[in-house]
Design a protein around this motif. Structure first.
Motif, PDB file in Angstrom:
ATOM      1  N   GLY A 188      34.775  39.745  22.689  1.00 12.90           N
ATOM      2  CA  GLY A 188      35.175  38.479  23.291  1.00 12.90           C
ATOM      3  C   GLY A 188      36.514  38.571  23.981  1.00 12.90           C
ATOM      4  O   GLY A 188      36.987  39.658  24.326  1.00 12.90           O
ATOM      5  N   LEU A 189      37.140  37.439  24.175  1.00 10.89           N
ATOM      6  CA  LEU A 189      38.445  37.357  24.824  1.00 10.89           C
ATOM      7  C   LEU A 189      39.538  37.382  23.769  1.00 10.89           C
ATOM      8  O   LEU A 189      39.492  36.627  22.801  1.00 10.89           O
ATOM      9  CB  LEU A 189      38.560  36.053  25.606  1.00 10.89           C
ATOM     10  N   PRO A 232      36.263  32.900  32.413  1.00 13.34           N
ATOM     11  CA  PRO A 232      35.690  31.676  31.837  1.00 13.34           C
ATOM     12  C   PRO A 232      36.099  30.447  32.639  1.00 13.34           C
ATOM     13  O   PRO A 232      37.144  30.436  33.299  1.00 13.34           O
ATOM     14  CB  PRO A 232      36.305  31.630  30.435  1.00 13.34           C
ATOM     15  N   TYR A 287      31.793  29.617  25.001  1.00 13.18           N
ATOM     16  CA  TYR A 287      32.838  29.683  23.982  1.00 13.18           C
ATOM     17  C   TYR A 287      33.189  28.290  23.482  1.00 13.18           C
ATOM     18  O   TYR A 287      33.384  27.362  24.273  1.00 13.18           O
ATOM     19  CB  TYR A 287      34.109  30.317  24.540  1.00 13.18           C
ATOM     20  N   LEU A 314      43.793  37.236  23.273  1.00  8.86           N
ATOM     21  CA  LEU A 314      45.052  36.896  23.925  1.00  8.86           C
ATOM     22  C   LEU A 314      46.080  38.004  23.721  1.00  8.86           C
ATOM     23  O   LEU A 314      46.316  38.444  22.596  1.00  8.86           O
ATOM     24  CB  LEU A 314      45.579  35.574  23.361  1.00  8.86           C
ATOM     25  N   GLY A 372      41.545  23.007  19.232  1.00 10.06           N
ATOM     26  CA  GLY A 372      42.992  23.043  19.307  1.00 10.06           C
ATOM     27  C   GLY A 372      43.592  21.672  19.497  1.00 10.06           C
ATOM     28  O   GLY A 372      42.902  20.715  19.844  1.00 10.06           O
ATOM     29  N   ASP A 373      44.894  21.606  19.293  1.00 11.65           N
ATOM     30  CA  ASP A 373      45.641  20.345  19.353  1.00 11.65           C
ATOM     31  C   ASP A 373      46.256  20.203  20.739  1.00 11.65           C
ATOM     32  O   ASP A 373      47.176  20.936  21.090  1.00 11.65           O
ATOM     33  CB  ASP A 373      46.721  20.347  18.273  1.00 11.65           C
ATOM     34  N   PRO A 404      46.679  23.263  26.624  1.00 15.22           N
ATOM     35  CA  PRO A 404      46.185  24.638  26.624  1.00 15.22           C
ATOM     36  C   PRO A 404      44.673  24.729  26.527  1.00 15.22           C
ATOM     37  O   PRO A 404      44.093  25.778  26.776  1.00 15.22           O
ATOM     38  CB  PRO A 404      46.844  25.241  25.389  1.00 15.22           C
ATOM     39  N   ASP A 405      44.006  23.628  26.165  1.00 12.00           N
ATOM     40  CA  ASP A 405      42.552  23.661  26.062  1.00 12.00           C
ATOM     41  C   ASP A 405      41.882  23.791  27.423  1.00 12.00           C
ATOM     42  O   ASP A 405      40.763  24.251  27.524  1.00 12.00           O
ATOM     43  CB  ASP A 405      42.041  22.364  25.411  1.00 12.00           C
ATOM     44  N   PHE A 443      41.089  30.265  34.973  1.00  9.81           N
ATOM     45  CA  PHE A 443      41.119  31.717  34.911  1.00  9.81           C
ATOM     46  C   PHE A 443      41.061  32.354  36.294  1.00  9.81           C
ATOM     47  O   PHE A 443      40.440  31.832  37.215  1.00  9.81           O
ATOM     48  CB  PHE A 443      39.941  32.228  34.090  1.00  9.81           C
ATOM     49  N   ASN A 460      52.002  23.971  24.341  1.00  6.64           N
ATOM     50  CA  ASN A 460      51.084  24.968  24.879  1.00  6.64           C
ATOM     51  C   ASN A 460      50.764  26.045  23.861  1.00  6.64           C
ATOM     52  O   ASN A 460      50.887  27.222  24.127  1.00  6.64           O
ATOM     53  CB  ASN A 460      51.673  25.580  26.154  1.00  6.64           C
ATOM     54  N   THR A 461      50.362  25.629  22.676  1.00  9.86           N
ATOM     55  CA  THR A 461      49.987  26.610  21.667  1.00  9.86           C
ATOM     56  C   THR A 461      48.721  27.327  22.120  1.00  9.86           C
ATOM     57  O   THR A 461      47.722  26.693  22.405  1.00  9.86           O
ATOM     58  CB  THR A 461      49.720  25.921  20.320  1.00  9.86           C
ATOM     59  N   PRO A 462      48.752  28.650  22.193  1.00  8.55           N
ATOM     60  CA  PRO A 462      47.585  29.370  22.691  1.00  8.55           C
ATOM     61  C   PRO A 462      46.360  29.166  21.815  1.00  8.55           C
ATOM     62  O   PRO A 462      46.471  28.946  20.622  1.00  8.55           O
ATOM     63  CB  PRO A 462      48.043  30.822  22.647  1.00  8.55           C
ATOM     64  N   LEU A 463      45.212  29.259  22.416  1.00  9.07           N
ATOM     65  CA  LEU A 463      43.961  29.113  21.716  1.00  9.07           C
ATOM     66  C   LEU A 463      43.313  30.459  21.462  1.00  9.07           C
ATOM     67  O   LEU A 463      43.658  31.443  22.093  1.00  9.07           O
ATOM     68  CB  LEU A 463      43.011  28.243  22.543  1.00  9.07           C
ATOM     69  N   VAL A 464      42.378  30.476  20.535  1.00  8.97           N
ATOM     70  CA  VAL A 464      41.639  31.691  20.227  1.00  8.97           C
ATOM     71  C   VAL A 464      40.219  31.501  20.731  1.00  8.97           C
ATOM     72  O   VAL A 464      39.516  30.586  20.302  1.00  8.97           O
ATOM     73  CB  VAL A 464      41.640  31.962  18.714  1.00  8.97           C
ATOM     74  N   PHE A 465      39.777  32.375  21.631  1.00  2.00           N
ATOM     75  CA  PHE A 465      38.463  32.228  22.232  1.00  2.00           C
ATOM     76  C   PHE A 465      37.333  32.727  21.354  1.00  2.00           C
ATOM     77  O   PHE A 465      36.257  32.171  21.337  1.00  2.00           O
ATOM     78  CB  PHE A 465      38.414  32.933  23.586  1.00  2.00           C
ATOM     79  N   GLY A 466      37.502  33.774  20.636  1.00  2.00           N
ATOM     80  CA  GLY A 466      36.403  34.334  19.862  1.00  2.00           C
ATOM     81  C   GLY A 466      35.380  35.036  20.736  1.00  2.00           C
ATOM     82  O   GLY A 466      35.625  35.326  21.906  1.00  2.00           O
ATOM     83  N   LYS A 467      34.222  35.314  20.159  1.00  2.00           N
ATOM     84  CA  LYS A 467      33.205  36.127  20.833  1.00  2.00           C
ATOM     85  C   LYS A 467      32.199  35.305  21.617  1.00  2.00           C
ATOM     86  O   LYS A 467      31.476  35.828  22.454  1.00  2.00           O
ATOM     87  CB  LYS A 467      32.481  37.000  19.816  1.00  2.00           C
ATOM     88  N   TYR A 496      48.737  32.831  30.738  1.00  2.00           N
ATOM     89  CA  TYR A 496      48.204  33.644  29.653  1.00  2.00           C
ATOM     90  C   TYR A 496      47.607  34.939  30.203  1.00  2.00           C
ATOM     91  O   TYR A 496      47.100  34.964  31.317  1.00  2.00           O
ATOM     92  CB  TYR A 496      47.076  32.885  28.927  1.00  2.00           C
ATOM     93  N   THR A 551      36.698  22.056  22.698  1.00  2.00           N
ATOM     94  CA  THR A 551      36.545  22.409  24.097  1.00  2.00           C
ATOM     95  C   THR A 551      35.545  23.553  24.234  1.00  2.00           C
ATOM     96  O   THR A 551      35.538  24.468  23.418  1.00  2.00           O
ATOM     97  CB  THR A 551      37.897  22.854  24.694  1.00  2.00           C
ATOM     98  N   TYR A 598      33.878  26.457  26.948  1.00  2.00           N
ATOM     99  CA  TYR A 598      33.999  27.198  28.190  1.00  2.00           C
ATOM    100  C   TYR A 598      32.704  27.964  28.448  1.00  2.00           C
ATOM    101  O   TYR A 598      31.960  28.298  27.526  1.00  2.00           O
ATOM    102  CB  TYR A 598      35.147  28.209  28.116  1.00  2.00           C
ATOM    103  N   ASN A 607      54.796  29.704  27.884  1.00  2.00           N
ATOM    104  CA  ASN A 607      54.670  28.249  27.939  1.00  2.00           C
ATOM    105  C   ASN A 607      55.405  27.658  29.131  1.00  2.00           C
ATOM    106  O   ASN A 607      55.060  26.567  29.595  1.00  2.00           O
ATOM    107  CB  ASN A 607      55.185  27.614  26.650  1.00  2.00           C
ATOM    108  N   GLU A 624      47.331  37.786  20.155  1.00  2.00           N
ATOM    109  CA  GLU A 624      46.654  38.529  19.094  1.00  2.00           C
ATOM    110  C   GLU A 624      46.876  40.035  19.189  1.00  2.00           C
ATOM    111  O   GLU A 624      46.957  40.739  18.183  1.00  2.00           O
ATOM    112  CB  GLU A 624      45.135  38.294  19.179  1.00  2.00           C
TER     113      GLU A 624
END
Lengths: 112, 114
Positions: free
Chosen positions: B42-43, A44, A87, B45, A91-92, B100-101, B105, A97-104, B33, A34, A36, B50, B59
């Motif tokens: 970056g972003l 985002p 971004y 969490l 994810g699965d 969640p994908d 926002f 609703n497992t949270p995702l990691v966005f990164g930089k 979230y 995915t 963003y 849920n 995080e």
């Protein structure tokens, strides 16, 4: 969660096609990819999602090779308004609703 | 359709004070979230939920708490603010069908702790 790696920044001139590649070597069988987009001073927003091959919508195209270890977001003929941070997330969708990691993300600067 | 609203838009806060950032969604999404966004990082969490009545740590949960008494509201509380909590805070939501994908926002809250 699969880790993703993407370039920190990219520059492009208006009217050019921009390709942003994301590496996700540890992608799992059930993971989707995915992308963003985040404009300055905004949250985002979802732009595109795919599992394999190619997906296209009104905003962008997403190319995913057969091994799915990378993906490329393609923005056709960018304009100044495409300046944003992009971004890549992996994810699965079926894991609840497992949270995702966005990164930089990748900061794209479009120049006139 | 309002989507997600956050309040306040911005706030300057003295260190040690308690602060609650509000987040409300009208889409009946089950998951919500809280993220913080800092320059160059970056972003990230902070906490998530849920479904109403449940919460989980992300995080960077330390110094923050959340509650989810109902589907629509997901407040984030800083019990005793510190300068390192200066950041832009984004609330997001997603539904169980899109997963969640696909998160929606809010406009963000810019918090400065002095």
């Amino acid at each position: 969660l699969a880790k993703t790696t993407q370039p920190i920044s990219m520059d492009s001139y208006e009217g050019q096609e921009v390709n942003i590649t994301c590496s996700h070597n540890n992608i799992a069988t059930n993971d989707y990819i995915t992308w963003y987009q985040q404009f300055p001073s905004q949250g985002p927003r979802f732009i595109i999602q795919g599992y394999k091959t190619k997906v296209t919508n009104e905003v962008a195209s997403l190319f995913i090779p057969a091994d799915r270890k990378s993906s490329t977001l393609s923005l056709p003929r960018v304009s100044l308004s495409d300046t944003a941070v992009y971004y890549c997330l992996v994810g699965d969708l079926n894991s609840g609703n497992t949270p995702l990691v966005f990164g930089k993300g990748t900061r794209l600067s479009v120049i006139a | 359709i309002a989507g997600i609203t956050q309040a306040p838009t911005s706030q300057i806060l003295a260190a040690g004070r308690r602060m609650t950032l509000r987040c409300t969604q009208d889409m009946r999404h089950n998951a919500m979230y809280w993220y913080r966004q800092d320059l160059g990082l970056g972003l990230r969490l902070i906490h998530y939920s849920n479904t109403a009545g449940t919460t989980g740590k992300g995080e960077v949960p330390d110094g923050y708490s959340v509650s989810r008494a109902n589907t629509d509201d997901f407040p984030l509380t800083l019990a005793s603010a510190v300068p390192s909590q200066t950041s832009v805070y984004f609330c997001a939501s997603s539904d169980e069908f899109s997963g969640p994908d696909t998160q929606y926002f809010g406009p963000g809250t810019r918090l400065t702790v002095l």
